[in-house]
Scaffold this motif. Structure first.
Motif, short mmCIF file in Angstrom:
data_model
loop_
_atom_site.label_atom_id
_atom_site.label_comp_id
_atom_site.label_asym_id
_atom_site.label_seq_id
_atom_site.Cartn_x
_atom_site.Cartn_y
_atom_site.Cartn_z
N ALA A 229 -63.78 -22.24 -21.71
CA ALA A 229 -63.69 -20.80 -21.43
C ALA A 229 -63.06 -20.54 -20.07
CB ALA A 229 -65.08 -20.18 -21.51
N VAL A 230 -63.46 -21.34 -19.09
CA VAL A 230 -62.88 -21.18 -17.75
C VAL A 230 -61.38 -21.48 -17.78
CG1 VAL A 230 -62.88 -22.06 -15.39
CG2 VAL A 230 -65.05 -21.69 -16.59
N ALA A 231 -61.01 -22.58 -18.44
CA ALA A 231 -59.59 -22.93 -18.52
C ALA A 231 -58.80 -21.88 -19.27
CB ALA A 231 -59.44 -24.30 -19.20
N LEU A 232 -59.40 -21.33 -20.32
CA LEU A 232 -58.69 -20.32 -21.11
C LEU A 232 -58.42 -19.07 -20.29
CD1 LEU A 232 -57.60 -19.52 -23.90
CD2 LEU A 232 -59.88 -18.64 -24.44
N VAL A 233 -59.37 -18.68 -19.48
CA VAL A 233 -59.18 -17.50 -18.64
C VAL A 233 -57.97 -17.68 -17.74
CG1 VAL A 233 -60.17 -16.17 -16.74
CG2 VAL A 233 -61.57 -16.75 -18.72
N VAL A 334 -58.08 -28.73 -21.86
CA VAL A 334 -59.51 -28.40 -21.75
C VAL A 334 -59.81 -27.12 -22.53
CG1 VAL A 334 -61.32 -27.68 -20.15
CG2 VAL A 334 -59.82 -29.58 -19.56
N ALA A 335 -58.92 -26.13 -22.46
CA ALA A 335 -59.14 -24.89 -23.21
C ALA A 335 -59.16 -25.17 -24.71
CB ALA A 335 -58.05 -23.88 -22.88
N LEU A 336 -58.26 -26.02 -25.19
CA LEU A 336 -58.22 -26.35 -26.62
C LEU A 336 -59.48 -27.08 -27.05
CD1 LEU A 336 -54.52 -27.48 -27.13
CD2 LEU A 336 -55.60 -25.40 -27.99
N VAL A 337 -59.93 -28.02 -26.23
CA VAL A 337 -61.15 -28.76 -26.57
C VAL A 337 -62.34 -27.80 -26.67
CG1 VAL A 337 -62.80 -30.49 -25.77
CG2 VAL A 337 -60.34 -30.93 -25.60
#
Length: 475
Positions: A229-233, A334-337
Motif C-alpha cells: 500500500a505504501v509503495a502503491l501510494v 513491492v506494490a504488485l506483491v
C-alpha cells in the motif's frame, strides 16, 4: 518513447514484413489447443495424483489437528479464524464428500474407515450405522478395520475386545487425527479417561505448531499488504508517472500481429509440449531443471532470433534498468506483491462466503509434500525462478504486447490474463486468482515499460504459495 507511462501508445501504421511462416503458426496453434486440452483440462481429480489416498489423509488430518489446537487459543483469535476458515461443521462435511469420492474411485478399506470416523465426528448416526452394516470386508486387513469400526461405533458395544481393539489401533493405524479419534471413541466406551486424554493431547501437540505457522503466514501477508500500500501510494501520487517508469520497452512491440501470434504459438507449444517427455524422464531431481530448460528453448530462441541479439531482446522487454530507476523497480515490485497478496486473500474469503467449493486436488503439489529434499529444491527453483521469467516473457511480453497492436491496454490486459489463467487449469477460485495476478502484471508492464516488476512479483507470489504448502502440509 515520448508517451507517458500508462498512456495508450499510438500503433504505428506499418511493421516489417512477417518473418514467421503463417502456416507453421496455424499448425502450432492447432497442436497447442489439442495438447492443452489433454494436459491441463481437467487438471483436478484423483487421477491427477500418484498418491491420492496418502495426500488426502495429509490434507484432512492437518486441517483437523489445526482446528483442535485453534479451539484452545485466546478468544480474540477466534474471529480471525472464523473469517479465514470455514466452520468445523463445513470442514467435516467437505472432508466426508472427498472421502466418499475416494472410496468410490479407489475402493480403499482405510479410506472407508476414515469416512466412518468423519461421519461419527459429524454426528451422522444414521449414515454411520448404515455404512457399518453395508461394509463387507474383502480381505483380512479390511476385516480388521471393520472390526475396530464396529467396536467403536456399533449400536451395541461388544462385550469384550474393546481393549484389544484400542491397542491394535494404536499399533497398526498411521499416527494422526483419524487414529486419535478412533482411539478416543474406544477409550470412551471403555471408560479409560487416561487413554481419552492421551488422544486429545496428541492432536493438540500436532496442531499447536500449525497454529503458530498460520499466525506467521497471516502476519507476513499483513506486512506485505501494508508495504504494498505504501509503495502503491508513491506510484500513483507522483504526477506524470515518473515514479513508475522503470525502463523503455516499446509497447506495442516492434513486430507485426502475424509474428506476434507466431512467437506466442511456438513459445506456448514448448511449455505445453514438454509434458509429453515427462513420462520418459528418470524419476530424479535433475529431471525438473532439464525439462524446464528444454521447454524454454522455443520461446527464448525465437525471441532472440526475432530481436537479433541479447541486448536487443533485453531492451524490447525493458530488462535493462539504470541505477537511477532501481527505486522505481523496487516500488513497483513491492506494490504488485502487496496487491496480489490482498487479492488472493479477498478471493479466498469471497469464495468461502459464496460457497464455491475447491477440490482438494486443485493445485496440490505432491512433490513438495512427499518428494525427497533434492526434488523439493528442484521444484522450488522451477516455480520460483524459471516460471516467473519464462511465463512473463510469453504472456506479458509476447501475448499482451501483440494484443496491444490491435487493442487498448484494458482489453489486451483482460484477454492476456484470461488466457494466462486458463493455461494453469485450476478451478474457479484458482482461475480468478491467476486472472487477477495476470491483470496486475500486465498493467504494471504497461505503466513501467518493463517486465521486471511482474517477474519479481510473480516470483514472490510463487514463493508465498510454496512456503505455505511446505509449512502446512510437509513439515
Amino acid at each position: 518513447m515520448s508517451a507517458e507511462a500508462g498512456a495508450e501508445v499510438p500503433v504505428e501504421p506499418s511493421y516489417p514484413p512477417a518473418r514467421l511462416n503463417r502456416g507453421v503458426t496455424a499448425a502450432a496453434l492447432a497442436v497447442l489447443g489439442v495438447l492443452a486440452s489433454l494436459v491441463f483440462w481437467p487438471s483436478t481429480g484423483l487421477d491427477t495424483l500418484d498418491q491420492p489416498e496418502l495426500s488426502l489423509e495429509r490434507v484432512v488430518t492437518r486441517d483437523m489437528d489445526f482446528r483442535a489446537a485453534a479451539a484452545l487459543t485466546p478468544s480474540w483469535e477466534a474471529p480471525l479464524y472464523a473469517l479465514a476458515l470455514s466452520s468445523d461443521a463445513e470442514a467435516r462435511a467437505t472432508a466426508i464428500g472427498w472421502y466418499e469420492e475416494l472410496v468410490q474411485v479407489e475402493g480403499s478399506p482405510l479410506a472407508e474407515l476414515y469416512r466412518l470416523i468423519l461421519l461419527a465426528e459429524d454426528g451422522r448416526a444414521d449414515a454411520l450405522q448404515e455404512a457399518l452394516a453395508a461394509w463387507t470386508p474383502g480381505d483380512e486387513w479390511a476385516g480388521r478395520l471393520a472390526t475396530w469400526a464396529r467396536a467403536a461405533y456399533g449400536a451395541e458395544p461388544p462385550a469384550d475386545g474393546l481393549r484389544s481393539a484400542l491397542a491394535a489401533v494404536r499399533r497398526e493405524l498411521p499416527a494422526g487425527w483419524f487414529a486419535d479419534r478412533l482411539a478416543a471413541r474406544l477409550a470412551s466406551r471403555l471408560g479409560d479417561d487416561a487413554a481419552l486424554a492421551e488422544s486429545a493431547r496428541a492432536s493438540e501437540a500436532r496442531g499447536t505448531p500449525l497454529v503458530w505457522r498460520l499466525r506467521a503466514i497471516l502476519a507476513s501477508e499483513t506486512l506485505l499488504v501494508a508495504l504494498g500500500a505504501v509503495a502503491l501510494v508513491t506510484l500513483v501520487t507522483v504526477p506524470g508517472g515518473a515514479a513508475a517508469r522503470v525502463s523503455m520497452a516499446p509497447i506495442p512491440p516492434p513486430w507485426g500481429a502475424a509474428d506476434g501470434a507466431g512467437l506466442f504459438a511456438r513459445g506456448a507449444l514448448g511449455l505445453v509440449g514438454v509434458a509429453i517427455i515427462w513420462p520418459f524422464m528418470p524419476d530424479r531431481a535433475w529431471a525438473t531443471p532439464v525439462v524446464s530448460a528444454i521447454s524454454a528453448i522455443p520461446i527464448v530462441g525465437y525471441l532472440l532470433w526475432q530481436c537479433g541479439s541479447w541486448r536487443s531482446l533485453a531492451d524490447t522487454f525493458g530488462l535493462r534498468v539504470s541505477r537511477a530507476a532501481l527505486p522505481a523497480l523496487a516500488r513497483a515490485a513491492v506494490a504488485l506483491v502487496g496487491l496480489s497478496t490482498l487479492a488472493d486473500v479477498l478471493i479466498e474469503l469471497a469464495g468461502a462466503r459464496l460457497g464455491v467449493e475447491t477440490h482438494w486436488t486443485d493445485g496440490f503439489q505432491e512433490r513438495l509434500v512427499w518428494g525427497p529434499p533434492a526434488e523439493v529444491v528442484a521444484d522450488v527453483l522451477d516455480s520460483c525462478v524459471f516460471a516467473p521469467v519464462v511465463e512473463e516473457l510469453l504472456f506479458r511480453g509476447v501475448l499482451y504486447g501483440t494484443l496491444r497492436l490491435r487493442l487498448g491496454p484494458l482489453p489486451a490486459t483482460a484477454t492476456s490474463a484470461a488466457l494466462f489463467a486458463l493455461a494453469h487449469g485450476y478451478g474457479l477460485i484458482g482461475f480468478v486468482s491467476v486472472f487477477v495476478s495476470g491483470v496486475l502484471w500486465a498493467l504494471a508492464y504497461e505503466r513501467t515499460r518493463s517486465l521486471l516488476p511482474g517477474m519479481l512479483a510473480h516470483a514472490a507470489s510463487n514463493v508465498q504459495a510454496t512456503a505455505i504448502v511446505l509449512a502446512t502440509l510437509r513439515f
